[in-house]
Design a protein around this motif. Structure first.
Motif, PDB file in Angstrom:
ATOM      1  N   ALA A  11       0.822  -1.044   0.024  1.00 20.42           N
ATOM      2  CA  ALA A  11      -0.116  -0.085  -0.058  1.00 20.42           C
ATOM      3  C   ALA A  11       1.057   1.295   0.048  1.00 20.42           C
ATOM      4  O   ALA A  11       1.743   1.354   0.912  1.00 20.42           O
ATOM      5  CB  ALA A  11      -1.114  -0.036   1.297  1.00 20.42           C
ATOM      6  N   THR A  12       0.584   2.218  -0.844  1.00 22.82           N
ATOM      7  CA  THR A  12       1.468   3.546  -0.831  1.00 22.82           C
ATOM      8  C   THR A  12       0.538   4.587  -1.255  1.00 22.82           C
ATOM      9  O   THR A  12      -0.485   4.515  -2.045  1.00 22.82           O
ATOM     10  CB  THR A  12       2.616   3.264  -2.054  1.00 22.82           C
ATOM     11  OG1 THR A  12       3.423   4.626  -1.896  1.00 22.82           O
ATOM     12  CG2 THR A  12       1.921   3.125  -3.492  1.00 22.82           C
ATOM     13  N   GLY A  59       4.724   6.516  -2.791  1.00 21.33           N
ATOM     14  CA  GLY A  59       5.842   5.900  -3.478  1.00 21.33           C
ATOM     15  C   GLY A  59       6.663   5.130  -2.814  1.00 21.33           C
ATOM     16  O   GLY A  59       7.425   4.277  -3.197  1.00 21.33           O
ATOM     17  N   ASN A  60       7.024   5.648  -1.325  1.00 17.85           N
ATOM     18  CA  ASN A  60       8.136   4.976  -0.771  1.00 17.85           C
ATOM     19  C   ASN A  60       7.834   3.365  -0.525  1.00 17.85           C
ATOM     20  O   ASN A  60       8.940   2.724  -0.568  1.00 17.85           O
ATOM     21  CB  ASN A  60       8.254   5.571   0.915  1.00 17.85           C
ATOM     22  CG  ASN A  60       8.699   6.953   0.545  1.00 17.85           C
ATOM     23  OD1 ASN A  60       9.386   7.376  -0.138  1.00 17.85           O
ATOM     24  ND2 ASN A  60       8.191   7.775   1.723  1.00 17.85           N
ATOM     25  N   ASN A  61       6.668   2.808  -0.232  1.00 20.69           N
ATOM     26  CA  ASN A  61       6.287   1.560   0.017  1.00 20.69           C
ATOM     27  C   ASN A  61       6.194   0.715  -1.322  1.00 20.69           C
ATOM     28  O   ASN A  61       6.573  -0.423  -1.188  1.00 20.69           O
ATOM     29  CB  ASN A  61       5.107   1.470   0.626  1.00 20.69           C
ATOM     30  CG  ASN A  61       5.336   1.641   2.553  1.00 20.69           C
ATOM     31  OD1 ASN A  61       6.070   0.887   2.880  1.00 20.69           O
ATOM     32  ND2 ASN A  61       4.970   2.872   2.765  1.00 20.69           N
ATOM     33  N   TYR A  96       2.307   1.488   4.346  1.00 21.03           N
ATOM     34  CA  TYR A  96       3.003   2.628   5.236  1.00 21.03           C
ATOM     35  C   TYR A  96       2.261   2.767   6.507  1.00 21.03           C
ATOM     36  O   TYR A  96       1.233   1.914   6.727  1.00 21.03           O
ATOM     37  CB  TYR A  96       2.478   3.927   4.211  1.00 21.03           C
ATOM     38  CG  TYR A  96       1.136   4.134   3.830  1.00 21.03           C
ATOM     39  CD1 TYR A  96       0.174   4.905   4.776  1.00 21.03           C
ATOM     40  CD2 TYR A  96       0.297   3.506   2.687  1.00 21.03           C
ATOM     41  CE1 TYR A  96      -1.122   5.041   4.283  1.00 21.03           C
ATOM     42  CE2 TYR A  96      -1.058   3.710   2.590  1.00 21.03           C
ATOM     43  CZ  TYR A  96      -1.694   4.510   3.482  1.00 21.03           C
ATOM     44  OH  TYR A  96      -2.947   4.947   2.939  1.00 21.03           O
ATOM     45  N   THR A  97       2.377   3.587   7.280  1.00 25.31           N
ATOM     46  CA  THR A  97       1.797   4.027   8.508  1.00 25.31           C
ATOM     47  C   THR A  97       1.228   5.504   8.484  1.00 25.31           C
ATOM     48  O   THR A  97       1.777   6.159   8.087  1.00 25.31           O
ATOM     49  CB  THR A  97       2.813   4.074   9.844  1.00 25.31           C
ATOM     50  OG1 THR A  97       3.443   2.557   9.689  1.00 25.31           O
ATOM     51  CG2 THR A  97       1.963   4.165  11.087  1.00 25.31           C
ATOM     52  N   ASP A  99      -2.049   8.128  10.397  1.00 25.63           N
ATOM     53  CA  ASP A  99      -2.288   9.081  11.398  1.00 25.63           C
ATOM     54  C   ASP A  99      -2.485   8.316  12.667  1.00 25.63           C
ATOM     55  O   ASP A  99      -2.932   7.313  12.959  1.00 25.63           O
ATOM     56  CB  ASP A  99      -3.757   9.708  11.297  1.00 25.63           C
ATOM     57  CG  ASP A  99      -3.840  11.057  11.718  1.00 25.63           C
ATOM     58  OD1 ASP A  99      -2.504  11.559  12.173  1.00 25.63           O
ATOM     59  OD2 ASP A  99      -4.663  11.770  11.702  1.00 25.63           O
ATOM     60  N   SER A 135       7.798   1.316   5.257  1.00 27.32           N
ATOM     61  CA  SER A 135       8.247   2.721   5.274  1.00 27.32           C
ATOM     62  C   SER A 135       7.150   3.470   6.136  1.00 27.32           C
ATOM     63  O   SER A 135       5.909   3.424   6.015  1.00 27.32           O
ATOM     64  CB  SER A 135       8.570   3.292   3.953  1.00 27.32           C
ATOM     65  OG  SER A 135       8.445   4.794   4.012  1.00 27.32           O
ATOM     66  N   GLY A 136       8.011   4.090   7.073  1.00 29.46           N
ATOM     67  CA  GLY A 136       7.149   5.225   7.933  1.00 29.46           C
ATOM     68  C   GLY A 136       8.125   6.366   7.802  1.00 29.46           C
ATOM     69  O   GLY A 136       8.920   6.490   7.057  1.00 29.46           O
ATOM     70  N   TYR A 151       7.519  10.591  13.652  1.00 29.40           N
ATOM     71  CA  TYR A 151       6.473  10.269  14.306  1.00 29.40           C
ATOM     72  C   TYR A 151       6.674   9.441  15.541  1.00 29.40           C
ATOM     73  O   TYR A 151       5.888   9.038  16.356  1.00 29.40           O
ATOM     74  CB  TYR A 151       5.373   9.484  13.590  1.00 29.40           C
ATOM     75  CG  TYR A 151       4.834  10.223  12.392  1.00 29.40           C
ATOM     76  CD1 TYR A 151       3.408  11.077  12.858  1.00 29.40           C
ATOM     77  CD2 TYR A 151       5.449  10.571  11.312  1.00 29.40           C
ATOM     78  CE1 TYR A 151       2.994  12.026  11.861  1.00 29.40           C
ATOM     79  CE2 TYR A 151       4.776  11.343  10.270  1.00 29.40           C
ATOM     80  CZ  TYR A 151       3.698  12.091  10.609  1.00 29.40           C
ATOM     81  OH  TYR A 151       3.178  12.979   9.556  1.00 29.40           O
ATOM     82  N   ALA A 208       6.482   3.705  11.916  1.00 30.20           N
ATOM     83  CA  ALA A 208       6.128   2.382  11.384  1.00 30.20           C
ATOM     84  C   ALA A 208       5.322   1.364  11.913  1.00 30.20           C
ATOM     85  O   ALA A 208       5.669   0.237  11.772  1.00 30.20           O
ATOM     86  CB  ALA A 208       7.276   2.001  10.747  1.00 30.20           C
ATOM     87  N   LEU A 251      11.108   6.465   5.440  1.00 25.95           N
ATOM     88  CA  LEU A 251      10.883   7.252   4.289  1.00 25.95           C
ATOM     89  C   LEU A 251      11.595   6.340   2.752  1.00 25.95           C
ATOM     90  O   LEU A 251      11.214   5.246   3.181  1.00 25.95           O
ATOM     91  CB  LEU A 251      11.571   8.493   4.126  1.00 25.95           C
ATOM     92  CG  LEU A 251      10.984   9.596   5.153  1.00 25.95           C
ATOM     93  CD1 LEU A 251      11.699  10.965   5.185  1.00 25.95           C
ATOM     94  CD2 LEU A 251       9.307   9.816   4.892  1.00 25.95           C
TER      95      LEU A 251
HETATM   96  C1  FMN Z   1      -1.216  12.624   7.844  1.00 31.61           C
HETATM   97  C2  FMN Z   1       0.115  11.713   7.842  1.00 31.61           C
HETATM   98  C3  FMN Z   1       0.172  10.868   9.177  1.00 31.61           C
HETATM   99  C4  FMN Z   1       1.218  10.055   9.042  1.00 31.61           C
HETATM  100  N1  FMN Z   1       1.651   9.249  10.318  1.00 31.61           N
HETATM  101  C5  FMN Z   1       2.711   8.614  10.422  1.00 31.61           C
HETATM  102  C6  FMN Z   1       2.611   7.737  11.678  1.00 31.61           C
HETATM  103  O1  FMN Z   1       2.044   8.015  12.752  1.00 31.61           O
HETATM  104  N2  FMN Z   1       3.865   6.930  11.881  1.00 31.61           N
HETATM  105  C7  FMN Z   1       4.774   6.967  10.738  1.00 31.61           C
HETATM  106  O2  FMN Z   1       5.791   5.943  10.893  1.00 31.61           O
HETATM  107  N3  FMN Z   1       4.569   7.448   9.683  1.00 31.61           N
HETATM  108  C8  FMN Z   1       3.522   8.309   9.510  1.00 31.61           C
HETATM  109  N4  FMN Z   1       3.396   8.918   8.290  1.00 31.61           N
HETATM  110  C9  FMN Z   1       4.398   9.172   7.431  1.00 31.61           C
HETATM  111  C10 FMN Z   1       4.329   7.884   6.132  1.00 31.61           C
HETATM  112  O3  FMN Z   1       4.285   6.660   6.780  1.00 31.61           O
HETATM  113  C11 FMN Z   1       5.610   7.881   5.568  1.00 31.61           C
HETATM  114  O4  FMN Z   1       5.939   9.083   4.766  1.00 31.61           O
HETATM  115  C12 FMN Z   1       5.678   6.774   4.333  1.00 31.61           C
HETATM  116  O5  FMN Z   1       7.077   6.583   3.854  1.00 31.61           O
HETATM  117  C13 FMN Z   1       4.751   7.056   3.535  1.00 31.61           C
HETATM  118  O6  FMN Z   1       4.780   5.923   2.392  1.00 31.61           O
HETATM  119  P1  FMN Z   1       4.049   5.823   0.830  1.00 31.61           P
HETATM  120  O7  FMN Z   1       5.237   6.761   0.113  1.00 31.61           O
HETATM  121  O8  FMN Z   1       4.359   4.512   0.599  1.00 31.61           O
HETATM  122  O9  FMN Z   1       2.953   6.532   1.023  1.00 31.61           O
HETATM  123  C14 FMN Z   1       2.271  10.042   7.989  1.00 31.61           C
HETATM  124  C15 FMN Z   1       2.158  10.759   6.859  1.00 31.61           C
HETATM  125  C16 FMN Z   1       1.166  11.511   6.987  1.00 31.61           C
HETATM  126  C17 FMN Z   1       0.871  12.320   5.560  1.00 31.61           C
END
Ligand code: FMN
Length: 150
Positions: free
Chosen positions: A8-9, A12-14, A58-59, A61, A91-92, A96, A101, A127
């Motif tokens: 799930a992304t 794009g990081n995941n 991804y993780t 809110d 990725s997270g 946070y 993550a 990331l």
């Molecule tokens: C509104 C919001 C809330 C988020 N909450 C968390 C969190 O609780 N823990 C965490 O590790 N990352 C959190 N993230 C960061 C994303 O998990 C991180 O940027 C991740 O790499 C996104 O993956 P993706 O590029 O595959 O969508 C949050 C990002 C956003 C925009």
């Protein structure tokens, strides 16, 4: 050997994490598919056809699992995945803190309810995967394969 990688992304990081895992499976000679987790029903995973499943979430809110993975997540509770090796990495953002993550921990706990066998501890990537994280993901993937061969 057959592996399925469900990701799930949003940004794009995941998908990058999933691609490292998939490349490693391929270089180890494992047949692998890359699938959007939203399109997967755990009840359709058969131990006759699948040796390894990997979830890459991804993780969001306050440490929640992705919305589009919720059906899959909830269905794991009443699915029998005994005989299948699983792993969860993703990725997270370490900004946070304690919620970094944690979707990985939540999915691992959920997989335990399904009877699947954990093949390796999940890798929490900050990331997009850098060189060090890529090596950790390669080791994670090889450990999953080793678990099937054990
Ligand atoms: C509104 C919001 C809330 C988020 N909450 C968390 C969190 O609780 N823990 C965490 O590790 N990352 C959190 N993230 C960061 C994303 O998990 C991180 O940027 C991740 O790499 C996104 O993956 P993706 O590029 O595959 O969508 C949050 C990002 C956003 C925009």
């Amino acid at each position: 050997m057959k592996a399925r990688v469900f990701y799930a992304t949003i940004t794009g990081n995941n998908e990058d994490v999933a691609d490292v895992i998939i490349d490693t499976f391929e270089s180890e000679g494992v047949e692998v598919t890359k699938e959007d987790i939203q399109m997967v029903d755990p009840h359709d995973i058969s131990a006759d056809e699948t040796d390894i499943v990997v979830v890459v979430p991804y993780t969001f809110d306050k440490g929640t699992v992705p919305d589009e993975s919720l059906d899959f997540f909830e269905d794991l509770e009443d699915t029998d995945l005994s005989g299948i090796v699983y792993g969860v990495s993703g990725s997270g953002d370490d900004f946070y803190g304690k919620d970094f993550a944690v979707a990985i921990d939540k999915f691992e706990a959920q997989f335990e309810k399904s009877g699947a066998t954990k093949g390796a501890d999940g890798v929490k990537v900050n990331l997009s995967p850098d060189v060090e994280a890529t090596e950790e993901l390669q080791a994670f993937t090889k450990a999953l394969i080793a678990k099937v061969n054990a």
